[in-house]
Design a protein around this motif. Structure first.
Motif, short mmCIF file in Angstrom:
data_model
loop_
_atom_site.label_atom_id
_atom_site.label_comp_id
_atom_site.label_asym_id
_atom_site.label_seq_id
_atom_site.Cartn_x
_atom_site.Cartn_y
_atom_site.Cartn_z
N GLU A 17 -61.04 -34.67 -48.82
CA GLU A 17 -60.32 -34.96 -50.05
C GLU A 17 -60.01 -33.65 -50.77
O GLU A 17 -60.59 -32.60 -50.46
CB GLU A 17 -61.16 -35.87 -50.94
N VAL A 18 -59.12 -33.73 -51.75
CA VAL A 18 -58.72 -32.52 -52.47
C VAL A 18 -59.92 -31.83 -53.10
O VAL A 18 -60.04 -30.60 -53.08
CB VAL A 18 -57.66 -32.86 -53.54
N ASP B 104 -53.51 -34.98 -47.66
CA ASP B 104 -54.82 -34.94 -47.01
C ASP B 104 -54.84 -33.93 -45.88
O ASP B 104 -55.85 -33.25 -45.65
CB ASP B 104 -55.17 -36.33 -46.49
N GLY B 105 -53.73 -33.83 -45.16
CA GLY B 105 -53.66 -32.85 -44.07
C GLY B 105 -53.71 -31.43 -44.58
O GLY B 105 -54.34 -30.56 -43.95
N ILE B 106 -53.07 -31.18 -45.71
CA ILE B 106 -53.14 -29.84 -46.31
C ILE B 106 -54.55 -29.53 -46.75
O ILE B 106 -55.07 -28.42 -46.53
CB ILE B 106 -52.15 -29.74 -47.48
N ALA B 107 -55.21 -30.50 -47.38
CA ALA B 107 -56.59 -30.29 -47.83
C ALA B 107 -57.49 -29.98 -46.65
O ALA B 107 -58.35 -29.08 -46.72
CB ALA B 107 -57.09 -31.52 -48.58
N GLU C 120 -45.72 -24.67 -49.99
CA GLU C 120 -45.21 -23.31 -50.08
C GLU C 120 -46.33 -22.28 -49.99
O GLU C 120 -46.16 -21.20 -49.42
CB GLU C 120 -44.45 -23.13 -51.40
N ARG C 121 -47.50 -22.61 -50.53
CA ARG C 121 -48.61 -21.65 -50.57
C ARG C 121 -49.44 -21.67 -49.30
O ARG C 121 -50.14 -20.68 -49.00
CB ARG C 121 -49.51 -21.93 -51.78
N LEU C 122 -49.40 -22.76 -48.54
CA LEU C 122 -50.28 -22.87 -47.37
C LEU C 122 -50.11 -21.73 -46.37
O LEU C 122 -51.12 -21.24 -45.83
CB LEU C 122 -50.08 -24.22 -46.69
N PRO C 123 -48.90 -21.25 -46.08
CA PRO C 123 -48.77 -20.14 -45.13
C PRO C 123 -49.48 -18.86 -45.55
O PRO C 123 -49.73 -17.99 -44.72
CB PRO C 123 -47.25 -19.93 -45.04
N ILE D 281 -53.94 -23.82 -53.92
CA ILE D 281 -53.42 -24.98 -53.18
C ILE D 281 -54.10 -26.25 -53.66
O ILE D 281 -53.44 -27.29 -53.86
CB ILE D 281 -53.63 -24.78 -51.67
N GLY D 282 -55.41 -26.19 -53.86
CA GLY D 282 -56.12 -27.36 -54.37
C GLY D 282 -55.61 -27.79 -55.73
O GLY D 282 -55.48 -28.99 -56.01
N GLY D 283 -55.30 -26.81 -56.61
CA GLY D 283 -54.77 -27.15 -57.92
C GLY D 283 -53.42 -27.83 -57.83
O GLY D 283 -53.14 -28.79 -58.57
N ALA D 284 -52.56 -27.35 -56.92
CA ALA D 284 -51.25 -27.98 -56.74
C ALA D 284 -51.41 -29.41 -56.22
O ALA D 284 -50.70 -30.33 -56.68
CB ALA D 284 -50.41 -27.16 -55.77
N LEU D 285 -52.32 -29.60 -55.29
CA LEU D 285 -52.53 -30.96 -54.77
C LEU D 285 -53.09 -31.88 -55.85
O LEU D 285 -52.68 -33.04 -55.96
CB LEU D 285 -53.50 -30.91 -53.58
N ALA D 286 -54.03 -31.37 -56.64
CA ALA D 286 -54.60 -32.18 -57.71
C ALA D 286 -53.55 -32.58 -58.74
O ALA D 286 -53.63 -33.66 -59.34
CB ALA D 286 -55.74 -31.41 -58.39
N ALA D 287 -52.55 -31.72 -58.93
CA ALA D 287 -51.47 -32.02 -59.88
C ALA D 287 -50.38 -32.88 -59.26
O ALA D 287 -49.41 -33.22 -59.92
CB ALA D 287 -50.87 -30.72 -60.40
N GLY D 288 -50.53 -33.21 -57.99
CA GLY D 288 -49.53 -34.03 -57.31
C GLY D 288 -48.31 -33.28 -56.85
O GLY D 288 -47.31 -33.91 -56.46
N ASP D 289 -48.36 -31.95 -56.87
CA ASP D 289 -47.20 -31.14 -56.48
C ASP D 289 -47.37 -30.68 -55.04
O ASP D 289 -47.74 -29.54 -54.75
CB ASP D 289 -47.06 -29.94 -57.41
N ILE D 290 -47.07 -31.55 -54.11
CA ILE D 290 -47.29 -31.24 -52.70
C ILE D 290 -46.34 -30.16 -52.19
O ILE D 290 -46.67 -29.39 -51.28
CB ILE D 290 -47.17 -32.51 -51.83
N GLU D 291 -45.15 -30.03 -52.80
CA GLU D 291 -44.21 -29.01 -52.36
C GLU D 291 -44.74 -27.61 -52.65
O GLU D 291 -44.60 -26.70 -51.84
CB GLU D 291 -42.85 -29.22 -53.00
N VAL D 292 -45.35 -27.43 -53.81
CA VAL D 292 -45.96 -26.13 -54.13
C VAL D 292 -47.11 -25.86 -53.17
O VAL D 292 -47.28 -24.73 -52.68
CB VAL D 292 -46.45 -26.11 -55.59
#
Length: 318
Positions: A279-280, A135-138, A119-122, A105-116
């Motif tokens: 932060e991420v 930021d909320g996901i992080a 998808e992985r957060l659940p 999830i951190g890698g997806a956020l760092a790449a700017g792909d919030i949709e991925v």
């Protein structure tokens, strides 16, 4: 070989197996237990605490009975006992999989792909991902890493040190039941009450040890202790509170606040309000702290078992 040393070797081997391999890819015993518990629920479910207590007794009691029988069957062989302890430890701890999911999830956020990331957060926690920004996901990931350090690793090691293979299996069974039926939905408010309370009781020692070790292993021990003392009791969970507060202080970040579960919005107290927003990059810091805590917990639990057994043996022979 003394039983305490058998446990020490087996627990160390099992945690090493988790570090190297992660969870079993197929036929995971915890998943099999979950399917069995689901089948029992379909037979027993009533909107009543008594039936829920029976569900917890049948499922957790059955798992502990099987584990105890397996332990008795190999007690005359130190090698087989160590192997059983190692297999049980590997099966019930999940620190490596926790770290992998958090880092993905951190890698997806760092790449700017919030949709991925959404998808992985659940796979990691029960938050509503669509209601969260980056930021909320992080923040959700860091909180989940903190809580699951206790639930997925430290608590199991503590109960393994206290009660051997039955303790390992019993802790994971209760924790799984709580995840299945312990939440406050209309269906499980009464039926899941017993599983939730039992999980609170069994999670108590591991949560406190996790909080202590997070303070020891983190970059700001004083901040961790301060956040634990001032904010832990504000959390609705008696066990997640100390863990998340200590992690927040150790990492220097602010956790808690508004969140959403299954469409239900909760406004939780802020933990370590003097910290900065998550932060991420804090996801990786949380994963590393979690791993240090896990290794320290292995050492503490094994040392505790060795010292306790040695003291009892000395008392019997004196």
């Amino acid at each position: 070989m003394r039983a305490d040393r058998v446990h020490a070797y087996g627990a160390a081997a099992g945690l090493l197996g988790d570090l190297l391999l992660g969870d079993p890819r197929r036929g995971h015993p915890v998943a099999a237990f979950g399917r069995a518990a689901g089948a029992v629920e379909r037979v027993l479910w009533r909107d009543h605490r008594g039936w829920g207590a029976l569900h917890a007794l049948v499922c957790a009691g059955g798992a502990v009975s099987v584990a105890a029988a397996a332990a008795r069957s190999v007690r005359t062989s130190p090698t087989a006992s160590s192997a059983l302890t190692a297999a049980a430890t590997w099966a019930v701890v999940g620190g490596t999989s926790l770290g992998r999911e958090a880092r993905a999830i951190g890698g997806a956020l760092a790449a700017g792909d919030i949709e991925v990331a959404r998808e992985r957060l659940p796979h990691l926690c029960g938050r509503d991902p669509q209601a969260l920004d980056a930021d909320g996901i992080a923040r959700a990931v860091v909180e989940s890493v903190a809580e699951n350090t206790s639930d997925a690793v430290v608590g199991a090691l503590v109960w393994g040190a206290a009660a051997g293979v039955p303790g390992l299996v019993g802790f994971r069974a209760v924790n799984t039941l709580d995840a299945m039926v312990g939440h406050r939905s209309p269906r499980y408010r009464r039926y899941g009450w017993a599983s939730a309370r039992l999980d609170d009781v069994m999670g108590w020692p591991g949560a406190r040890l996790t909080a202590v070790l997070a303070a020891v292993a983190g970059s700001d021990p004083r901040g961790a202790v301060r956040a634990w003392r001032t904010d832990a009791a504000k959390h609705p969970s008696p066990n997640a509170g100390p863990v998340e507060a200590s992690f927040a202080g150790a990492l220097g970040v602010r956790l808690g606040g508004t969140l959403s579960y299954a469409g239900r919005v909760e406004h939780r107290p802020v933990l370590n309000g003097a910290g900065r927003a998550v932060e991420v990059g804090d996801i990786e810091r949380a994963v590393r702290l979690s791993r240090r805590v896990n290794l320290l917990a292995l050492g503490v639990s094994v040392a505790g078992r060795l010292l306790t057994k040695g003291f009892l043996t000395k008392g019997r022979t004196s």
